[in-house]
Design an enzyme around this catalytic site. Structure first.
Site, PDB file in Angstrom:
ATOM      1  N   HIS A 256      -1.851   8.028   1.203  1.00  0.00           N
ATOM      2  CA  HIS A 256      -2.020   8.006   2.658  1.00  0.00           C
ATOM      3  C   HIS A 256      -2.973   9.102   3.137  1.00  0.00           C
ATOM      4  CE1 HIS A 256       0.366   5.350   5.488  1.00  0.00           C
ATOM      5  NE2 HIS A 256      -0.541   5.876   6.279  1.00  0.00           N
TER       6      HIS A 256
ATOM      7  N   ASP B 195      -7.245   4.173  -3.061  1.00  0.00           N
ATOM      8  CA  ASP B 195      -7.990   4.898  -2.025  1.00  0.00           C
ATOM      9  C   ASP B 195      -7.682   6.385  -2.105  1.00  0.00           C
ATOM     10  OD1 ASP B 195      -5.691   5.606  -0.550  1.00  0.00           O
ATOM     11  OD2 ASP B 195      -6.063   4.188   1.057  1.00  0.00           O
TER      12      ASP B 195
ATOM     13  N   ARG C 272     -15.960   8.303  -1.842  1.00  0.00           N
ATOM     14  CA  ARG C 272     -17.012   8.523  -0.851  1.00  0.00           C
ATOM     15  C   ARG C 272     -18.367   7.947  -1.233  1.00  0.00           C
ATOM     16  NH1 ARG C 272     -13.209   8.817   1.508  1.00  0.00           N
ATOM     17  NH2 ARG C 272     -12.154  10.597   2.429  1.00  0.00           N
TER      18      ARG C 272
ATOM     19  N   GLY D 142     -10.319   9.718  -0.827  1.00  0.00           N
ATOM     20  CA  GLY D 142     -11.458  10.561  -1.184  1.00  0.00           C
ATOM     21  C   GLY D 142     -12.589   9.835  -1.898  1.00  0.00           C
TER      22      GLY D 142
ATOM     23  N   ARG E  49     -11.924   7.088   5.960  1.00  0.00           N
ATOM     24  CA  ARG E  49     -12.429   8.022   6.976  1.00  0.00           C
ATOM     25  C   ARG E  49     -13.944   8.023   7.172  1.00  0.00           C
ATOM     26  NH1 ARG E  49      -7.952  12.437   5.261  1.00  0.00           N
ATOM     27  NH2 ARG E  49      -8.183  11.240   3.340  1.00  0.00           N
TER      28      ARG E  49
ATOM     29  N   LYS F 224       0.848  -1.204   0.000  1.00  0.00           N
ATOM     30  CA  LYS F 224       0.000   0.000   0.000  1.00  0.00           C
ATOM     31  C   LYS F 224       0.880   1.251   0.000  1.00  0.00           C
ATOM     32  CE  LYS F 224      -3.706   2.140   2.775  1.00  0.00           C
ATOM     33  NZ  LYS F 224      -3.094   3.272   3.461  1.00  0.00           N
TER      34      LYS F 224
END
Ligand SMILES: Cc1cc2nc3c(=O)[nH]c(=O)nc-3n(C[C@H](O)[C@H](O)[C@H](O)COP(=O)(O)O)c2cc1C
Length: 287
Positions: A185, A216, A220, A218, A240, A161
């Site tokens: 990240h 990954d 959503r 943002g 998140r 990653k």
């Protein structure tokens, strides 16, 4: 409760840094919450510590048909508890190990192997994270040979990653990775780093089929998932927003968000005339 109600509820138990915004876009929390947001009690609120959080997170994701990527940190208890939670959930979860020195990696890999996790990851880009500099155990860059030794020690497919270039992807493949995560990240680690959407296509064009490509940063909505697949990803990670869902609704929050993402993805497929995810391609997005 639906996703909006759960997000609303999370606002009353989270803070002061995270504002539980309608769309988690890093604007209201700029300079307050780092991209890699482990240490949930520090960044979100002391409603949970990392162990309590991971317990819900791993269980709820497994129940909802997705897999939680759990994190790692200076506190070794985090990895011990996370791998325990993954074991409890029949190996549905991906322990993510920091790029420690070889002996520490092997110790963490023993935990990960023991958890029956179906895959293991390393956030190789954490090699540059300031909070890991000069600490014991030491963490840092890995040569392809060093990474290969670590990957060979894992019993299951290994995911690297933090890939942001074709050259980085090539090194991960040379070391034996079965999947890469195109990730910066969370975009808060190094100013000026491009968005993952800007580098995904070039990496996917070169490596699609050779290695699984995850992305990954943002993502959503189901529409965002569709765009990522169209740019060449095989899968996505969303991080998140799940924190808000867990703070606002625990297992129910995760379930509601996963359902919403699925519905949005289906709607997008209908609107673009795509009947299977395999069909999603560059032709479906307007650039
Ligand atoms: C609670 C939490 C803990 C995280 N811990 C780690 C970690 O230990 N290692 C890692 O590679 N990324 C970690 N991340 C970062 C995410 O995996 C992801 O790369 C980043 O947040 C970007 O995705 P997002 O925009 O969907 O949040 C963490 C994210 C969250 C929300």
């Amino acid at each position: 409760m639906n996703v909006n109600e759960i997000r609303e509820k999370s606002r009353s138990v989270i803070g002061p840094y995270c504002k539980s915004c309608p769309v988690c876009n890093g604007k209201a929390c700029s300079n307050k919450i780092p991209g890699p947001v482990g240490a949930v009690s520090q960044h979100y609120s002391d409603l949970y510590n990392d162990n309590m959080f991971n317990e819900i997170y791993v269980r709820a994701c497994a129940k909802s048909g997705i897999a939680a990527f759990t994190g790692d940190g200076l506190n070794e208890e985090i990895m011990i508890h996370a791998t325990h939670a993954i074991k409890e959930n029949k190996g549905i979860g991906v322990p993510t190990i920091k790029p420690w020195d070889k002996d520490t990696c092997f110790k963490k890999l023993d935990l990960a192997n023991e958890s029956n996790a179906f895959a293991i990851a390393m956030d190789i880009d954490a090699a540059g994270l300031p909070f890991l500099q000069g600490r014991i155990p030491p963490a840092g860059r890995k040569s392809v040979e060093e990474l290969k030794e670590i990957i060979d020690y894992a019993h299951v497919p290994f995911i690297v990653k933090g890939i942001m270039s074709v050259e980085g992807a090539q090194k991960a493949v040379d070391a034996g990775a079965k999947a890469i995560v195109v990730s910066n990240h969370g975009g808060r680690v190094l100013d000026g780093t491009p968005a993952t959407a800007c580098v995904l296509e070039e990496i996917a064009d070169q490596f699609k089929g050779q290695v699984k490509i995850i992305v990954d940063g943002g993502i959503r909505s189901g529409l965002d998932v569709f765009k990522a697949l169209a740019l060449g990803a095989d899968a996505v990670i969303i991080a998140r927003p799940f924190v808000n869902m867990i703070y606002g609704g625990k297992d129910e929050g995760v379930e509601a968000y996963v359902q919403q993402l699925g519905q949005e993805l289906e709607n997008t497929m209908m609107m673009t005339g795509v009947s299977s995810l395999r069909e999603v391609s560059k032709k479906n997005i307007y650039k």
